[in-house]
Structures are given as C-alpha cells and as structure tokens.
Design an enzyme around this catalytic site. Structure first.
Site, PDB file in Angstrom:
ATOM      1  N   GLN A 164      43.403  36.684  33.399  1.00  0.00           N
ATOM      2  CA  GLN A 164      44.315  36.464  34.518  1.00  0.00           C
ATOM      3  C   GLN A 164      44.007  35.122  35.172  1.00  0.00           C
ATOM      4  OE1 GLN A 164      44.574  40.477  36.867  1.00  0.00           O
ATOM      5  NE2 GLN A 164      42.742  40.536  35.606  1.00  0.00           N
ATOM      6  N   HIS A 212      48.517  34.591  33.453  1.00  0.00           N
ATOM      7  CA  HIS A 212      49.074  33.994  34.671  1.00  0.00           C
ATOM      8  C   HIS A 212      49.203  32.474  34.588  1.00  0.00           C
ATOM      9  CE1 HIS A 212      47.751  37.867  36.954  1.00  0.00           C
ATOM     10  NE2 HIS A 212      48.867  38.017  36.288  1.00  0.00           N
ATOM     11  N   THR A 252      37.380  41.555  37.470  1.00  0.00           N
ATOM     12  CA  THR A 252      38.741  41.746  37.988  1.00  0.00           C
ATOM     13  C   THR A 252      38.814  43.026  38.801  1.00  0.00           C
ATOM     14  OG1 THR A 252      41.058  42.212  37.394  1.00  0.00           O
ATOM     15  CG2 THR A 252      39.403  42.696  35.699  1.00  0.00           C
TER      16      THR A 252
HETATM   17  P1  CNA Z   1      40.245  39.537  42.405  1.00  0.00           P
HETATM   18  O1  CNA Z   1      41.216  40.552  42.880  1.00  0.00           O
HETATM   19  O2  CNA Z   1      39.776  38.496  43.363  1.00  0.00           O
HETATM   20  O3  CNA Z   1      38.996  40.358  41.840  1.00  0.00           O
HETATM   21  C1  CNA Z   1      37.850  39.714  41.386  1.00  0.00           C
HETATM   22  C2  CNA Z   1      36.823  40.800  41.110  1.00  0.00           C
HETATM   23  O4  CNA Z   1      35.713  40.195  40.479  1.00  0.00           O
HETATM   24  C3  CNA Z   1      36.306  41.504  42.364  1.00  0.00           C
HETATM   25  O5  CNA Z   1      36.452  42.890  42.198  1.00  0.00           O
HETATM   26  C4  CNA Z   1      34.826  41.094  42.445  1.00  0.00           C
HETATM   27  O6  CNA Z   1      34.001  42.153  42.875  1.00  0.00           O
HETATM   28  C5  CNA Z   1      34.509  40.734  41.021  1.00  0.00           C
HETATM   29  N1  CNA Z   1      33.539  39.661  40.868  1.00  0.00           N
HETATM   30  C6  CNA Z   1      33.492  38.458  41.502  1.00  0.00           C
HETATM   31  N2  CNA Z   1      32.481  37.703  41.015  1.00  0.00           N
HETATM   32  C7  CNA Z   1      31.888  38.459  40.050  1.00  0.00           C
HETATM   33  C8  CNA Z   1      30.798  38.227  39.180  1.00  0.00           C
HETATM   34  N3  CNA Z   1      30.124  37.079  39.187  1.00  0.00           N
HETATM   35  N4  CNA Z   1      30.433  39.222  38.329  1.00  0.00           N
HETATM   36  C9  CNA Z   1      31.106  40.415  38.315  1.00  0.00           C
HETATM   37  N5  CNA Z   1      32.145  40.674  39.120  1.00  0.00           N
HETATM   38  C10 CNA Z   1      32.543  39.693  39.971  1.00  0.00           C
HETATM   39  O7  CNA Z   1      40.788  38.760  41.124  1.00  0.00           O
HETATM   40  P2  CNA Z   1      41.645  39.320  39.882  1.00  0.00           P
HETATM   41  O8  CNA Z   1      41.397  38.379  38.787  1.00  0.00           O
HETATM   42  O9  CNA Z   1      41.438  40.753  39.677  1.00  0.00           O
HETATM   43  O10 CNA Z   1      43.125  39.128  40.434  1.00  0.00           O
HETATM   44  C11 CNA Z   1      44.049  38.501  39.690  1.00  0.00           C
HETATM   45  C12 CNA Z   1      44.489  37.163  40.266  1.00  0.00           C
HETATM   46  C13 CNA Z   1      43.395  36.280  40.772  1.00  0.00           C
HETATM   47  C14 CNA Z   1      45.077  36.382  39.153  1.00  0.00           C
HETATM   48  O11 CNA Z   1      46.426  36.230  39.378  1.00  0.00           O
HETATM   49  C15 CNA Z   1      44.393  35.016  39.122  1.00  0.00           C
HETATM   50  O12 CNA Z   1      45.270  34.000  38.815  1.00  0.00           O
HETATM   51  C16 CNA Z   1      43.831  34.868  40.464  1.00  0.00           C
HETATM   52  N6  CNA Z   1      42.706  33.926  40.620  1.00  0.00           N
HETATM   53  C17 CNA Z   1      42.258  33.177  39.575  1.00  0.00           C
HETATM   54  C18 CNA Z   1      41.210  32.299  39.759  1.00  0.00           C
HETATM   55  C19 CNA Z   1      40.723  31.486  38.584  1.00  0.00           C
HETATM   56  O13 CNA Z   1      41.522  31.130  37.724  1.00  0.00           O
HETATM   57  N7  CNA Z   1      39.418  31.214  38.498  1.00  0.00           N
HETATM   58  C20 CNA Z   1      40.592  32.180  41.012  1.00  0.00           C
HETATM   59  C21 CNA Z   1      41.091  32.959  42.083  1.00  0.00           C
HETATM   60  C22 CNA Z   1      42.149  33.827  41.857  1.00  0.00           C
END
Ligand code: CNA
Length: 242
Positions: free
Chosen positions: A102, A120, A190
């Site tokens: 994602q 995405h 995620t």
């Molecule tokens: P989210 O909803 O922010 O969930 C992230 C999850 O990852 C959370 O449940 C955290 O507890 C967990 N988490 C964070 N760091 C760690 C780690 N180091 N080890 C283990 N677990 C961890 O994000 P999702 O990806 O679920 O939501 C989808 C969205 C976020 C998508 O549409 C992306 O485009 C969007 N997004 C992407 C980026 C990127 O490309 N790096 C950054 C921010 C958001």
C-alpha cells in the site's frame, strides 16, 4: 519466538508479502495511524488528512493539497531499511515471489525487489492531467504551489490513489493472482483499515498466514502466527542479511 517463523519460511516456496506504511517507518517515513503517524501529528491544516488526501479535495483545493502533500508525504532521501532488504533477500533466495504494498514511496524497488504491486501508486510518478506528460518526484518538489506541465501548463497529478479513487485493475489482478498462488502470506506494517486493499487478504488459500505489526489488527484472530513486534527486529532475526 522467531523459531516458528523461521520454520515456516524454510517450508515455504511461494511467499508473498503484503505490507503498509509500517514497512517504511524504520526508513524515517511516518505512517498514518501510529502515535507518531501523520494522522496524529499533522493538525494545522484545518481538515483531517483523509479529507485532504481525497479526490474531491485535490480537485477543489489543489494548492492546499500540494502544501500538505509536499510537507508530509514526500521523503526523497529515504533509504530502504531492514524489512525492504530482507524481502529482497528472500526474493534472491527464490522464496518470495511478490510484494503487494500500500506504500507509495518506491522503497521496495530501491532495495532491488522486482515484483512489486503498488496498490496505491507511487509518488515517483506524476502526470499532466491534460496532455499526460510524465514528471519525476524532483519536479514536484522543486515546483512552487500547484505544479504545472512545462509543455501545456496543465495541472500535474501524482500517480497516487486518493480517497474516493479506484485502484488500478491490472495491479489488483496481479496482486490477487500472486496471493492466490502463495503458500505463505506475510502481512506486515499495516493497520488493515484501508479497503479495498485489506480485502485482498481474503484471496489467500495457502498454509501459513503470518501477521507482523506493532499494534493489533482486525485480522489478528485469523493468522497462524501474530508478532506484535517491529518489522526490523523480526526480519533481522529470521533472514540472514550478510
Ligand atoms: P497505517 O494505517 O498508518 O498503519 C501502519 C501500521 O504499521 C500500524 O498499525 C503500526 O502499528 C504499524 N507499524 C508502524 N511501524 C512499524 C514497524 N516498524 N514494525 C511493525 N509495525 C509497524 O498504514 P497502512 O499502510 O495500513 O494504511 C494504508 C495507507 C497508508 C496507504 O494508503 C499508504 O499509501 C499510506 N501511507 C504510505 C506511506 C509510505 O508509502 N511509506 C506512508 C504513510 C502512509
């Protein structure tokens, strides 16, 4: 704690990884929903991030969209970290067949992974909404206000799936095929809150469903193994990166 995961990796020959923003937090890119995530730290825009990152908002308030987008979503200097490198290593070992992500940061490709379904889209690709001309990330970063096409002056839109927009059909079907064929699915970093992406897990018919996420997810009860740990810690213990 990691022995069970190691055994599953040893037994499996067609592994797919399904990931989200937590895969890149150790590269310095904040996620959305953690305590330090964008949804909790970005408060001065007057709208919730979901609203700003929607198609309607992009069309109506393009300037504010780009202000938010440039300051919170773009990390041109980020480098792959342990999770990205471990997944590339698993691909090199012939075990991992695809990554379904994602994320929009391009870090899996930067780590060298070759089969990556970007559900995405990617901040690295941008197109003029009028003539379709391609622009790279630097062009967006170096432009001021609304980035405009240097050929026709049209507005440039990132190739990122905004809220209210549909996913790309061929990307989804590639991801679904890979998940359906997998004997092991590792889901990591995620919150599994964003649909339709999270719904793709339903296509998995293989032996081992593993969930690695710092916090709980709605799918925890369905996994064969759940690790509420940092992805970097887990992968550095189960994949030899040397
Ligand atoms: P989210 O909803 O922010 O969930 C992230 C999850 O990852 C959370 O449940 C955290 O507890 C967990 N988490 C964070 N760091 C760690 C780690 N180091 N080890 C283990 N677990 C961890 O994000 P999702 O990806 O679920 O939501 C989808 C969205 C976020 C998508 O549409 C992306 O485009 C969007 N997004 C992407 C980026 C990127 O490309 N790096 C950054 C921010 C958001």
């Amino acid at each position: 704690m990691f022995e069970e995961l190691k055994d599953m990796l040893n037994e499996s020959e067609n592994i797919v990884f399904f990931g989200g923003a937590g895969v890149s937090t150790e590269s310095g890119i904040p996620d959305f929903r953690s305590e330090k995530g964008i949804y909790n730290t970005v408060k001065n825009y007057g709208y919730p991030p979901e609203t700003i990152l929607s198609h309607t908002f992009f069309m109506n308030y393009t300037n504010t969209f780009y202000d938010f987008y440039r300051s919170t979503m773009l990390y041109p200097d980020a480098e792959p970290s342990v999770p990205h490198k471990a997944l590339k290593k698993l691909e090199d070992m012939g075990k991992l067949k695809a990554i379904v992500t994602q994320n929009i940061d391009g870090l899996h490709q930067k780590a060298g992974s070759s089969v990556v379904y970007e559900l995405h889209g990617s901040v690295l690709r941008n197109n003029c909404m009028d003539c379709g001309k391609f622009f790279d990330l630097d062009y967006i970063i170096n432009s001021k206000g609304i980035p405009r096409c240097d050929a026709c002056n049209g507005i440039i839109k990132p190739d990122v799936v905004l809220y209210e927009e549909g996913l790309d059909d061929s990307t989804v079907s590639g991801a679904v095929n890979a998940i359906q064929r997998a004997d092991m699915l590792i889901v990591g970093g995620t919150s599994l809150n964003v649909y339709p992406a999270a719904g793709l897990l339903r296509y998995f018919r293989g032996r081992h469903l593993v969930l690695i996420n710092k916090s709980e997810t709605p799918f925890d009860s369905e996994a064969d193994l759940v690790l509420h740990e940092y992805l970097g810690d887990v992968f550095s213990n189960v994949v030899d990166l040397d």
